[in-house]
Design a protein around this motif. Structure first.
Motif, mmCIF file in Angstrom:
data_model
loop_
_atom_site.group_PDB
_atom_site.id
_atom_site.type_symbol
_atom_site.label_atom_id
_atom_site.label_comp_id
_atom_site.label_asym_id
_atom_site.label_seq_id
_atom_site.Cartn_x
_atom_site.Cartn_y
_atom_site.Cartn_z
ATOM 1 N N TYR A 20 0.844 -1.204 0.000
ATOM 2 C CA TYR A 20 0.000 0.000 0.000
ATOM 3 C C TYR A 20 0.882 1.259 0.000
ATOM 4 N N PRO A 62 -0.393 -10.436 -6.332
ATOM 5 C CA PRO A 62 -1.715 -10.341 -5.701
ATOM 6 C C PRO A 62 -1.762 -9.345 -4.549
ATOM 7 N N ARG A 63 -0.646 -9.189 -3.851
ATOM 8 C CA ARG A 63 -0.609 -8.224 -2.755
ATOM 9 C C ARG A 63 -0.649 -6.794 -3.292
ATOM 10 N N LEU A 64 0.068 -6.585 -4.379
ATOM 11 C CA LEU A 64 0.016 -5.264 -5.010
ATOM 12 C C LEU A 64 -1.409 -4.981 -5.491
ATOM 13 N N ARG A 65 -2.004 -5.989 -6.116
ATOM 14 C CA ARG A 65 -3.355 -5.789 -6.640
ATOM 15 C C ARG A 65 -4.333 -5.472 -5.504
ATOM 16 N N ALA A 66 -4.206 -6.208 -4.401
ATOM 17 C CA ALA A 66 -5.101 -5.954 -3.264
ATOM 18 C C ALA A 66 -4.907 -4.533 -2.744
ATOM 19 N N THR A 95 -3.820 -1.980 -4.477
ATOM 20 C CA THR A 95 -4.314 -1.039 -5.486
ATOM 21 C C THR A 95 -5.825 -0.891 -5.374
ATOM 22 N N ARG A 96 -6.477 -1.980 -5.014
ATOM 23 C CA ARG A 96 -7.936 -1.937 -4.964
ATOM 24 C C ARG A 96 -8.481 -1.164 -3.772
ATOM 25 N N LEU A 97 -7.586 -0.814 -2.860
ATOM 26 C CA LEU A 97 -8.006 0.104 -1.790
ATOM 27 C C LEU A 97 -8.153 1.518 -2.346
#
Lengths: 202, 365
Positions: free
Chosen positions: B84, B111-115, B117-119
């Motif tokens: 984040y 997947p951690r980056l994507r999660a 980013t979705r914040l």
């Protein structure tokens, strides 16, 4: 604070959602706790940060919101698991993190194919933006991120449309690679990649 | 005009079958739809083209990421990264670029980056209405009765817990009103220099002695009141590193605790000189003053105090002070972290401070 209330609320709500709880009263209480944290020390810390890093103040607020929310759920979880667990940082627990699953043959073959494509990108791309373009390609196709999400990442410096242009350009080259240039376009890879106009930068 | 059935599929036709970027997808009219139908007929009949289409389909329509299992951490995965922070732009851009390039091809970090980013996406209509219905937070006025500070989630645990929290909150309020909340940038520099000098004079013993980053990180995990870790995967063998860790200790300051890390810095003449890194939460001190070297995401503050060169900066919730006797022509002391991060060698990079003759220069350069 009014201007940042919505971004803070959104971060709290989404972070709480990652932990499976979006109760309105909980989100309200967490927002209140974040305000308290920001107000500590007569807001002097917030003021100092705003003076030294005006460009990053919103990021700082969002980060505080996410951490406070994560900390709340971790604390709750550690209490539920016995209460004596040491404090863990936000890096240690991520709700989305999964466990490794042994790869199927299909997955292995897919991995080999992805490596071939990556080699093609590494060798075919030229110019100062080659690494950025390769990153965009894989963020889109491998990580499933949208053009909008990619365009907001630091260092990308492209609009959503610009990211889409990069993806289209690289897709063209990959199609050529897959088709083995049977369509008569006997250009080398580098020319393939240059054949499509560069993305629009903003 | 009809498409010859025997013609192999070409680039444009393959694209027409599977446009993947919605905003870039061509709009197909009636005749285009006919051609697409004819392409599909050829692909059905032609084994070679079918395989190529499948291969392309494999790439552009991968297994939905939401159901793809996250992979285990790989040997190249960066340690201690909060993705984040990367998404929010709190990392220097050059480092963020490296991290994104890794995450793009990593099934553990991606997947951690994507999660993360979705914040950051725009709120959905449901989220908008949820936010609109939230009760506005109270304005936290300093000095107000501590009772209002109790969030409802605590009060749910019962009156006893609530009363206990009131007492704790009250005690903290009184305590914080009696103690200055934090150090100024200059006070932090003076504190770091004093700790460094005391250690150099043998008056500040280390709580743990080790030249291993991993061992120190374990110690930080057990003892430090805040999350702290030294980059622990140096590409260089221990004997090739331009520094040697000595150990660390906790140092009290303003009713808080700082972490003091001591190490020896190797000079080009194979001699060593003491250097130290003092770390404290940025709720206690924020780096300021001195000669500033601003980067997009971090500003370094260079100063000289009591003959020592001091570099301070605040990043990711912590404030650092690096103290050394190193001259202003080099920044070798920074390599205690930078060499493990695989960054460029700063041994030949001058400090943005006046280069005055340093009696130690002949030994240090």
């Amino acid at each position: 604070m009014f201007r940042v209330g919505k971004p803070i609320g959104l971060v709290v709500m989404r972070t709480a959602s990652m932990w499976g709880n979006t109760s309105r009263s909980l989100v309200e209480d967490l927002i209140q706790a974040i305000y308290l944290k920001l107000w500590e020390g007569g807001r002097s810390l917030l003021r100092e940060f705003a003076v030294h890093r005006p460009d990053a103040i919103l990021g700082y607020l969002k980060k505080t919101a996410a951490n406070t929310t994560h900390d709340y759920f971790k604390h709750l979880h550690s209490q539920a698991s016995g209460g004596n667990n040491a404090h863990v940082s936000t890096l240690d627990v991520e709700p989305e993190a999964g466990q490794e699953v042994p790869g199927s043959q299909e997955r292995v073959l897919f991995g080999i194919f992805l490596n071939e494509i990556d080699e093609h990108l590494k060798h075919g791309l030229t110019g100062p933006d080659r690494e950025r373009d390769r990153t965009i390609f894989w963020l889109y196709f491998r990580q499933g991120m949208s053009t909008k999400e990619i365009s907001t990442l630091p260092g990308i410096n492209l609009s959503m449309k610009g990211v889409g242009s990069v993806i289209e350009r690289l897709k063209y080259a990959i199609r050529e690679q897959i088709l083995g240039k049977q369509s008569g376009a006997e250009q080398d890879t580098e020319q393939d990649l240059k054949a499509i106009p560069a993305p629009i930068s903003y | 005009m009809s498409r010859p059935l025997s013609k192999h599929i070409d680039n444009a036709e393959l694209d027409a079958l599977m446009p993947t970027v919605p905003e870039m997808a061509p709009t197909l009219d009636g005749s285009s739809l006919d051609v697409t139908r004819e392409i599909r007929q050829h692909v059905t009949a032609c084994q070679e083209c079918r395989e190529k289409v499948q291969q392309y389909l494999f790439l552009v329509s991968p297994q939905p990421t939401e159901v793809r299992p996250a992979a285990a951490r790989g040997p190249d995965c960066p340690e201690d990264i909060d993705w984040y922070d990367v998404v929010l732009g709190l990392w220097p851009e050059f480092k963020a670029t490296q991290l994104l390039a890794h995450a793009a091809v990593c099934d553990h970090c991606g997947p951690r980056l994507r999660a993360a980013t979705r914040l950051e996406g725009d709120p959905t209509p449901w989220e908008e209405s949820f936010l609109a219905e939230l009760r506005a937070p109270s304005n936290p006025v300093p000095g107000a009765n501590a009772f209002w500070r109790l969030p409802r989630l605590q009060s749910l645990k019962g009156l006893t817990a609530a009363l206990a929290l009131v007492l704790i909150a009250g005690a903290l309020t009184v305590r914080s009103s009696l103690l200055p909340p934090h150090l100024s940038g200059q006070e932090f520099v003076e504190f770091a220099v004093a700790s460094h000098r005391q250690h150099a004079q043998g008056r500040l013993a280390l709580d743990v002695r080790s030249d291993s980053q991993q061992a120190l990180n374990e110690w930080f995990k057990a003892k430090s009141p805040f999350s702290l870790a030294l980059p622990a995967r140096s590409p260089l063998a221990a004997e090739q590193r331009p520094y040697r860790l000595e150990g660390a200790r906790l140092v009290p300051v303003k009713a808080k605790t700082a972490v003091f890390i001591a190490y020896q810095l190797q000079t080009s003449t194979l001699q060593t000189t003491a250097a130290s890194l003092t770390v404290i939460p940025d709720s206690v001190a924020v780096a300021s003053g001195g000669t500033e070297a601003g980067f997009k995401k971090v500003t370094f503050h260079y100063s000289t105090a009591e003959g020592y060169k001091v570099v301070t900066w605040s990043l990711h919730g912590l404030t650092y002070a690096l103290v050394s006797s190193e001259g202003n022509k080099t920044q070798r002391s920074c390599m205690v972290c930078h060499s493990a991060l695989g960054d460029r060698d700063l041994s030949g990079t001058a400090t943005p401070l006046p280069i005055t003759p340093n009696p130690l220069d002949p030994f240090l350069q």
